[in-house]
Design a protein around this motif. Structure first.
Motif, PDB file in Angstrom:
ATOM      1  N   UNK A 162       0.845  -1.205   0.000  1.00 50.87           N
ATOM      2  CA  UNK A 162       0.000   0.000   0.000  1.00 50.87           C
ATOM      3  C   UNK A 162       0.880   1.255   0.000  1.00 50.87           C
ATOM      4  N   UNK A 163       1.878   1.247   0.840  1.00 50.37           N
ATOM      5  CA  UNK A 163       2.805   2.383   0.952  1.00 50.37           C
ATOM      6  C   UNK A 163       3.497   2.645  -0.389  1.00 50.37           C
ATOM      7  N   UNK A 164       3.799   1.562  -1.096  1.00 50.35           N
ATOM      8  CA  UNK A 164       4.507   1.711  -2.375  1.00 50.35           C
ATOM      9  C   UNK A 164       3.706   2.547  -3.377  1.00 50.35           C
ATOM     10  N   UNK A 165       2.384   2.524  -3.237  1.00 47.05           N
ATOM     11  CA  UNK A 165       1.550   3.319  -4.151  1.00 47.05           C
ATOM     12  C   UNK A 165       1.803   4.827  -3.985  1.00 47.05           C
ATOM     13  N   UNK A 166       2.362   5.203  -2.843  1.00 41.16           N
ATOM     14  CA  UNK A 166       2.603   6.622  -2.555  1.00 41.16           C
ATOM     15  C   UNK A 166       4.066   7.023  -2.695  1.00 41.16           C
ATOM     16  N   UNK A 214      10.216  -4.052  11.636  1.00 41.98           N
ATOM     17  CA  UNK A 214       9.750  -3.299  12.808  1.00 41.98           C
ATOM     18  C   UNK A 214      10.574  -2.023  12.971  1.00 41.98           C
ATOM     19  N   UNK A 215      11.880  -2.140  12.842  1.00 41.41           N
ATOM     20  CA  UNK A 215      12.741  -0.955  12.974  1.00 41.41           C
ATOM     21  C   UNK A 215      12.502   0.022  11.820  1.00 41.41           C
ATOM     22  N   UNK A 216      12.244  -0.512  10.632  1.00 36.37           N
ATOM     23  CA  UNK A 216      11.921   0.369   9.498  1.00 36.37           C
ATOM     24  C   UNK A 216      10.637   1.143   9.781  1.00 36.37           C
ATOM     25  N   UNK A 217       9.693   0.503  10.482  1.00 34.07           N
ATOM     26  CA  UNK A 217       8.459   1.182  10.879  1.00 34.07           C
ATOM     27  C   UNK A 217       8.738   2.295  11.889  1.00 34.07           C
ATOM     28  N   UNK A 218       9.656   2.031  12.813  1.00 35.08           N
ATOM     29  CA  UNK A 218       9.988   3.075  13.813  1.00 35.08           C
ATOM     30  C   UNK A 218      10.708   4.248  13.135  1.00 35.08           C
ATOM     31  N   UNK A 219      11.539   3.941  12.168  1.00 36.75           N
ATOM     32  CA  UNK A 219      12.193   5.001  11.389  1.00 36.75           C
ATOM     33  C   UNK A 219      11.140   5.844  10.663  1.00 36.75           C
ATOM     34  N   UNK A 273      10.706  10.035   1.755  1.00 36.46           N
ATOM     35  CA  UNK A 273      10.466   8.959   0.778  1.00 36.46           C
ATOM     36  C   UNK A 273      11.534   7.865   0.853  1.00 36.46           C
ATOM     37  N   UNK A 274      12.751   8.226   1.237  1.00 32.87           N
ATOM     38  CA  UNK A 274      13.768   7.176   1.433  1.00 32.87           C
ATOM     39  C   UNK A 274      13.374   6.272   2.612  1.00 32.87           C
ATOM     40  N   UNK A 275      12.802   6.865   3.643  1.00 30.57           N
ATOM     41  CA  UNK A 275      12.319   6.042   4.769  1.00 30.57           C
ATOM     42  C   UNK A 275      11.163   5.148   4.311  1.00 30.57           C
ATOM     43  N   UNK A 276      10.289   5.673   3.465  1.00 33.93           N
ATOM     44  CA  UNK A 276       9.235   4.829   2.877  1.00 33.93           C
ATOM     45  C   UNK A 276       9.858   3.666   2.103  1.00 33.93           C
ATOM     46  N   UNK A 277      10.862   3.983   1.301  1.00 38.99           N
ATOM     47  CA  UNK A 277      11.494   2.953   0.467  1.00 38.99           C
ATOM     48  C   UNK A 277      12.108   1.847   1.327  1.00 38.99           C
ATOM     49  N   UNK A 278      12.753   2.227   2.423  1.00 33.89           N
ATOM     50  CA  UNK A 278      13.336   1.219   3.324  1.00 33.89           C
ATOM     51  C   UNK A 278      12.231   0.308   3.857  1.00 33.89           C
TER      52      UNK A 278
END
Lengths: 109, 109, 109, 109
Positions: free
Chosen positions: B40-44, C35-40, D28-33
């Motif tokens: 879902x996030x990838x869509x944004x 999980x850590x990517x979510x916290x970031x 967006x880099x954080x989204x990508x991770x």
């Protein structure tokens, strides 16, 4: 009233009382879903599936639902309709005779 | 029938026809929610909030809901109840007078 | 000593002193990264990209790296090699003449 | 040259050739991770830890590293330093005598 409409109204009332709609653009709502999904996942980290705390899972899953309903509301999606439509779509990707008893992804079936 | 019960029954019917309950332990369902939240996030990604494809968001959000309803069913959670309970809890963490108009996290308010 | 080897040794020393290798199977390490990517990601929630706290981003990104290095170590991956290999692979998916200046995904180019 | 500097230069060269820096803000880099961490997680979905494909894990983990190095570069973080600093910090949250052999989170120790 329909259940989902009732949940959504409770969520938007909570949001509006705090004047938070300004932050709730669809992109940040998608971030919020992902962040909450990470917190839900953390309840299972380093554990066997059955060892997660049911109370904590309940709390974190509720957060996932909350932001998912808010995102659905943002686009005026009918949650029942979009899930039933997706089940139908997935039925074509995963026909019973090929998919039965296997966790293989559709593009490998 | 209640909407959420109807959605859940459609999902478990789909799952059972494919004999997939064996894979659907709570931990892997939490993984699935997180994976779908990532899609879902990838869509944004790399986009302004308003530039995501509504059709794709619909599809990916439906997947998040599907696994969230399946996990709720696994624990026999009443989705309406757990979300309304969480809203109440959050009302204490984010009192209107402190939280109004600010996106600050409760532990910084 | 090579930098990445040095980081990895510091991480595995920390882990072994606490007898945590028993928990660090590849699947749970992948959960930990997520999980850590979510916290970031949470550091950026409801914010403009430039408004995240650099100190907090540093802390959360360090956690992502920590579990990523531990997972690489688990499989004996050479981090430099796998990243350079992936760049090469992506060069084929995203040729300069087609991909220049567009964020379109390779399967839509 | 230092390994991490070498990896980072290969990544920024790839990015600059495609004129992609315009998309690569920290958020967006954080989204990508997070998205890549989800794809990595998918390699383990419905599986025992040892049943994931090593080749696929390698590819997905490389993507996580790629965006993590790009985000570190964006803030001029020294990756070795931030990970070693975090290990030190975690040493205080998880003292050996309390944390040994238990996966309990620090705030519950």
């Amino acid at each position: 009233m329909d259940e989902i409409k009732e949940i959504t109204q409770a969520l938007t009332k909570f949001r509006n009382e705090r004047d938070w709609e300004q932050f709730h653009n669809p992109k940040d709502l998608a971030l919020a879903i992902s962040i909450e999904a990470g917190e839900l996942l953390e309840e299972f980290l380093w554990k066997k599936p059955e060892d997660a705390s049911k109370e904590n899972v309940k709390d974190e899953l509720a957060d996932v639902f909350a932001f998912a309903f808010l995102l659905a509301d943002k686009y005026n999606f009918d949650v029942k309709k979009i899930v039933l439509d997706k089940i139908k779509k997935n039925g074509e990707k995963y026909p019973v005779d090929k998919a039965k008893g296997t966790a293989t992804k559709y593009n490998k079936l």
